[in-house]
Enzyme design. Structure first.
Site, PDB file in Angstrom:
ATOM      1  N   TYR A 193     -33.432 -14.418 -24.251  1.00 48.27           N
ATOM      2  CA  TYR A 193     -34.041 -13.845 -23.048  1.00 48.27           C
ATOM      3  C   TYR A 193     -34.056 -12.318 -23.069  1.00 48.27           C
ATOM      4  O   TYR A 193     -33.037 -11.688 -23.346  1.00 48.27           O
ATOM      5  CB  TYR A 193     -33.292 -14.310 -21.785  1.00 48.27           C
ATOM      6  CG  TYR A 193     -34.154 -14.179 -20.553  1.00 48.27           C
ATOM      7  CD1 TYR A 193     -34.963 -15.238 -20.155  1.00 48.27           C
ATOM      8  CD2 TYR A 193     -34.212 -13.002 -19.831  1.00 48.27           C
ATOM      9  CE1 TYR A 193     -35.793 -15.127 -19.058  1.00 48.27           C
ATOM     10  CE2 TYR A 193     -35.040 -12.876 -18.728  1.00 48.27           C
ATOM     11  CZ  TYR A 193     -35.827 -13.939 -18.346  1.00 48.27           C
ATOM     12  OH  TYR A 193     -36.663 -13.821 -17.273  1.00 48.27           O
ATOM     13  N   GLY A 205     -33.778  -8.521 -22.561  1.00 48.75           N
ATOM     14  CA  GLY A 205     -33.005  -7.472 -23.203  1.00 48.75           C
ATOM     15  C   GLY A 205     -31.927  -7.980 -24.162  1.00 48.75           C
ATOM     16  O   GLY A 205     -31.436  -7.233 -24.999  1.00 48.75           O
ATOM     17  N   SER A 218     -34.256  -1.295  -7.416  1.00 49.74           N
ATOM     18  CA  SER A 218     -34.327  -0.136  -6.527  1.00 49.74           C
ATOM     19  C   SER A 218     -35.736   0.465  -6.500  1.00 49.74           C
ATOM     20  O   SER A 218     -35.911   1.626  -6.156  1.00 49.74           O
ATOM     21  CB  SER A 218     -33.311   0.930  -6.946  1.00 49.74           C
ATOM     22  OG  SER A 218     -31.997   0.458  -6.809  1.00 49.74           O
ATOM     23  N   SER A 259     -37.665 -13.740 -12.949  1.00 48.20           N
ATOM     24  CA  SER A 259     -38.805 -14.135 -13.792  1.00 48.20           C
ATOM     25  C   SER A 259     -39.650 -12.898 -14.118  1.00 48.20           C
ATOM     26  O   SER A 259     -39.673 -11.928 -13.361  1.00 48.20           O
ATOM     27  CB  SER A 259     -39.638 -15.204 -13.100  1.00 48.20           C
ATOM     28  OG  SER A 259     -40.035 -14.779 -11.820  1.00 48.20           O
ATOM     29  N   ARG A 285     -30.487   1.953  -4.166  1.00 45.98           N
ATOM     30  CA  ARG A 285     -30.672   1.266  -2.896  1.00 45.98           C
ATOM     31  C   ARG A 285     -29.445   1.490  -2.001  1.00 45.98           C
ATOM     32  O   ARG A 285     -28.368   1.012  -2.293  1.00 45.98           O
ATOM     33  CB  ARG A 285     -30.862  -0.224  -3.202  1.00 45.98           C
ATOM     34  CG  ARG A 285     -31.156  -1.113  -2.040  1.00 45.98           C
ATOM     35  CD  ARG A 285     -31.292  -2.550  -2.513  1.00 45.98           C
ATOM     36  NE  ARG A 285     -32.590  -2.796  -3.123  1.00 45.98           N
ATOM     37  CZ  ARG A 285     -33.658  -3.190  -2.453  1.00 45.98           C
ATOM     38  NH1 ARG A 285     -33.578  -3.407  -1.147  1.00 45.98           N
ATOM     39  NH2 ARG A 285     -34.800  -3.388  -3.073  1.00 45.98           N
TER      40      ARG A 285
END
Ligand code: OXD
Ligand code: MN
Length: 570
Positions: free
Chosen positions: A194, A196, A247, A360, A392
């Site tokens: 998956y 990275g 963020s 996703s 954030r």
């Protein structure tokens, strides 16, 4: 394609260990892409989507393998001190033992693909070539979109190139390892397929390995978007901005100016990674090492990000999104539908839960972006006007704040934080400090990284100004600032400050705009709150920063001094 001997020898040595059936050297052609895709369509790894999404495919990953695995990511530097307090460390010898154990025969009955790739414009002196080997066809097709692969890349390979070894393995999360050996420029990854964890060019090479190269060679490898803004007189400004995940980074990279900003243009250069070098004129020049976007799908729609929606209409791979009855990709944020196949392959009504996985993704070519800067492939990169940091935060942090000088800007970046939203990684409401949004990506001691940033202050007087923004202030559960396109108003104030214009109020934590400086459709009292500096809250924030600094063991003197200055001023 002429294969270089150093590459051939290394590939053969990996094959001796992993025992693939076949070795396929990728030339990067479309016919090669199509034949790998054909194979995956046959064995069910990929599904073709509705023809209105031309040349688009869906992949569902294993349910244990849906995100970067920070807990299974390791820096194999000589000493634990080299890796520092924010990384998982493994002694290099132990890393090699794990390799020897897990990789023996792991590619039996499989094809090993060899992917030469270039990070950065082919003709840029700042680009880097690397080679990834993998037994995952899914990785091959993703890498063809995310990087420049094949013959041109092979030509650029120099002695000592970055090497990545990836094997799909069993996907057992307990035996998952994403290991980095900075002194060898080597990455070894197993048991994940998956993002990275498996596309080693992105976070592993362009950030982690590159961060150590940048430190020793005197440049910066950063987790930053690159944005071009042109004013109605044709003058261009460039922003490099770092935000932790979730963020609003992608949305800022893909921003459209509000309708009344006639004559203004916003164009993209990068959405995730920037490599920055000092130019002869003392300015910092940035290139985007990537060739595609690996963007989060949920929340992306015609309102929040029309430019992304336009980009992904063709030649795009979707991973773990839901799909409608007629084969359209679907996720939360798109117009409601009554029935979808969710990301795990089950039929469901989206009213009953999340149909797309929250992480996703779409993998899509950057050259399809509707407002790509003409400088995207500029070999020298673009001169950065301002750095922007942000995260954030529901309270305290003002909408925008200008640093007094380079050192203060580095302090802002070093201490930036995000509120924990899910209980999993920390207590809700607790602040996770994520320096320059590099916490998961700086492959050496974070204090040496701060030192590296500070060192630029001595090398140049033409550095970008540094700002800190926060789009996420809330009151009674409601956002005070509309965000999205309105963030452009903040960029305009930043430009004015960089040009030596624009009104500002000096506060202990930096310069903030006067309350009528930003504009937009925000009530006066909301604007006052957005720009207010609450001394009590900031004192507590500085206490938390102090705790963070102590947890690091050592911190550069100028940052400790800056903390004292701010505390006193408060
Ligand atoms: C990313 C991340 O996927 O930062 O870009 O997690
Ligand atoms: Mn990122």
């Amino acid at each position: 394609m002429e294969i270089k001997k150093e590459v051939l020898d290394w590939v053969n040595s990996v094959a001796d260990y992993t025992k693939p059936d076949k070795i396929h050297w990728m030339d990067g052609s479309d016919s090669e892409f199509n034949s790998i895709m054909e194979k995956m369509l046959k064995d069910g790894t990929m599904e073709k989507l509705n023809a209105s999404y031309k040349n688009c495919y869906l992949h569902r990953s294993h349910q244990n393998d849906v995100a970067r695995s920070e807990a299974r990511t390791f820096i194999c530097s000589e000493t634990k001190e080299d890796a520092g307090p924010l990384n998982n460390w493994l002694p290099p010898a132990e890393g090699k033992t794990i390799y020897n154990k897990l990789f023996v025969g792991c590619m039996k009955n499989r094809t090993m693909y060899v992917i030469p790739y270039v990070m950065g414009p082919i003709d840029s002196p700042y680009s880097q070539a690397g080679v990834q080997v993998t037994d995952s066809p899914y990785v091959c097709v993703n890498l063809k979109i995310m990087t420049r692969i094949g013959k041109k890349a092979m030509e650029k390979i120099k002695s000592g190139f970055v090497r990545g070894i990836h094997a799909t393995g069993s996907l057992n999360p307990e035996e998952r390892y994403i290991m980095h050996f900075p002194s060898e420029k080597l990455i070894i990854s197993i048991n994940s397929n998956y993002g990275g964890n498996a596309l080693l060019s992105k976070k592993c090479h362009a950030l982690r390995i590159a961060s150590t190269m940048a430190k020793s060679e005197g440049w910066l490898a950063e987790h930053m978007l690159i944005l071009e803004v042109e004013n109605p007189h044709g003058k261009k400004y460039y922003f490099a901005a770092a935000f932790p995940s979730a963020s609003g980074k992608t949305n800022l990279a893909m921003i459209n100016p509000p309708s009344e900003y006639s004559g203004w243009k916003a164009r993209l250069i990068g959405d995730d990674i920037a490599w920055l070098h000092l130019g002869k004129d003392g300015r910092l020049y940035a290139i985007n090492p990537e060739y595609g976007f690996f963007g989060v799908a949920p929340g992306t729609n015609e309102k929040t990000n029309p430019n992304a929606m336009e980009t992904i209409k063709k030649n795009t791979l979707f991973t773990n999104v839901a799909v409608t009855k007629d084969g359209m990709p679907w996720w939360e944020g798109i117009e409601p539908v009554s029935e979808v196949t969710d990301w795990t392959g089950k039929k469901m009504d989206p009213k009953d839960g999340k149909a797309a996985h929250p992480n996703s993704r779409f993998t899509t070519p950057i050259i399809q972006y509707p407002h790509l800067s003409s400088h995207y492939e500029d070999p020298q990169g673009v001169p950065i006007t301002a750095f922007i940091f942000g995260g954030r935060r529901e309270s305290l942090i003002p909408l925008v704040c200008e640093s007094f000088d380079w050192e203060h800007g580095v302090f802002m970046g070093a201490t930036m934080g995000v509120e924990q939203t899910a209980a999993a990684e920390g207590k809700v409401g607790e602040i996770r400090r994520d320096p320059m949004a590099m916490r998961p990506f700086c492959a050496y001691h974070i204090s040496d990284y701060f030192e590296h940033w500070l060192s630029f202050g001595k090398k140049s007087t033409q550095l970008p100004k540094i700002f800190y923004v926060n789009w996420f202030r809330k009151e009674n559960g409601k956002f005070l600032w509309p965000g999205y396109g309105d963030n452009f108003r903040v960029l305009e104030w930043i430009i004015e400050r960089c040009e030596g214009r624009g009104e500002a109020v000096k506060t202990p934590i930096g310069n903030v705009p006067q309350k009528d400086a930003i504009g937009g459709n925000v009530p006066n009292d909301a604007m006052e709150k957005l720009l207010h500096v609450d001394a009590g809250g900031w004192k507590r924030e500085m206490e938390d920063v102090e705790r963070f600094f102590s947890s690091l063991g050592r911190v550069p003197g100028p940052l400790k001094k800056r903390l004292e200055v701010i505390k006193k001023a408060l």
